[in-house]
Write an enzyme that holds these catalytic residues in place. Structure first.
Site, PDB file in Angstrom:
ATOM      1  CB  CYS A   1      82.751  44.394  26.952  1.00  0.00           C
ATOM      2  SG  CYS A   1      81.701  45.866  27.181  1.00  0.00           S
TER       3      CYS A   1
ATOM      4  CE  LYS B   1      72.623  44.967  26.247  1.00  0.00           C
ATOM      5  NZ  LYS B   1      73.157  43.655  25.784  1.00  0.00           N
TER       6      LYS B   1
ATOM      7  CE  LYS C   1      78.943  40.520  24.265  1.00  0.00           C
ATOM      8  NZ  LYS C   1      77.669  40.310  24.991  1.00  0.00           N
TER       9      LYS C   1
END
Length: 326
Positions: free
Chosen positions: A273, A149, A245
């Site tokens: 997800c 991230k 997703k």
């Protein structure tokens, strides 16, 4: 007659989950249950907070479909009855689960797919300073695929630190819309040198035109810019991969159609997800059987999971047991 009920559940994270938009210590999910003739189908959805969805809104949306479900509405009907989102995903997943139980088949067989094997999944490293992310990568030693991230300024230092800490790991980078003021082409060349294989959502959704002239050696992947087949056409030429997703597109039914449409257009697919329990990941596993990358680590990021949760064997996630779903 089918009976639909729903509820909100809160699940704590194992540690703070940090991305460019903030930090989470828990996730609230909606659960839909459909009973028919003594059989129970279950599904779970995580509201997409950056789209303005909330657990309360998702719960109300599920409950509003009780009459339609009682009258026999099926998965195909939901595509017209409800917009994409967590509420439709929860009901769609419950219908898949119920149908699998009624027919005595696994969900992947209902989808026309073969018996699955354990699947490589990415493992997420939360956004932090380079040292913190490197320490998390070292702690995850042995996991084959790490998803980093990122948050904008300092991202190259973050990735370089992780690469030093995990020299053999495969890496994916997720910018979460934070690169609006960054030279995307340059940083992608630098990330390519660090053996990054994919970059997700560099620019804010709706500003993807800024990628038209970017020549990146690392494939760019749409995430927040893609929810269902409705957005697919405008992403052509801007991205080489799509992150599908179930909470965005509204369930496995739409996900399978979206994956088929993407592959017909020559686009690669990643299945991702939200934070969720294994009940939310199980139908995504079926979609992932047709994807090039899978990011199904939601339950690993929670303090605890549901009974009969998915089994993770090293870097792989195993197919769901029938006691869980499908």
């Amino acid at each position: 007659m089918r009976n639909l009920i729903a509820r909100i559940e809160r699940w704590e994270t194992a540690r703070p989950f940090v991305i460019s938009r903030g930090s989470k210590s828990h996730v609230d999910v909606v659960v839909a249950e459909i009973r028919e003739d003594g059989r129970l189908g279950r599904g779970e959805g995580t509201p997409i907070y950056y789209k303005g969805d909330t657990p309360e809104l998702a719960l109300a949306a599920i409950e509003s479909q009780a009459g339609a479900i009682a009258a026999g509405a099926g998965r195909a009907d939901l595509l017209d009855l409800m917009p994409p989102g967590a509420a439709r995903n929860a009901i769609d997943s419950a219908l898949w689960d119920l149908e699998a139980k009624v027919r005595g088949e696994r969900a992947w067989a209902l989808a026309g797919l073969p018996q699955p094997q354990p699947m490589l999944t990415a493992y997420t490293i939360s956004l932090g300073d380079p040292g913190t992310m490197a320490a998390a990568a070292k702690e995850a030693a042995g996991r084959e695929l790490l998803k980093l991230k990122l948050g904008g300024e300092g991202d190259l230092d973050r990735v370089a630190a992780v690469r030093r800490a995990a020299p053999d790991a495969r890496l994916i980078a997720d910018a979460n819309e934070s690169w609006e003021h960054i030279d995307i082409e340059k940083i992608c060349h630098d990330l390519h040198a660090l053996r990054v294989e994919l970059v997700e959502q560099p620019l804010p959704a709706g500003r993807d035109a800024g990628l038209l002239h970017v020549k990146s050696p690392v494939p760019l992947c749409a995430d927040e810019s893609l929810h269902s087949r409705a957005e697919l056409g405008e992403l052509i030429g801007r991205y080489r991969f799509l992150n599908v997703k179930l909470d965005k597109c509204g369930g496995l039914t739409e996900a399978l159609a979206l994956i088929h449409a993407a592959r017909q257009r020559g686009l690669g697919v990643m299945t991702g997800c939200m934070l969720s329990t294994s009940l939310g990941i199980a139908p995504a596993f079926v979609a992932s059987m047709q994807a090039g990358f899978a990011d199904l680590d939601g339950p690993l990021l929670l303090a605890k999971d549901r009974p009969h949760g998915l089994m993770f064997n090293g870097s792989d996630v195993c197919p769901p047991e029938v006691e869980l779903w499908g």
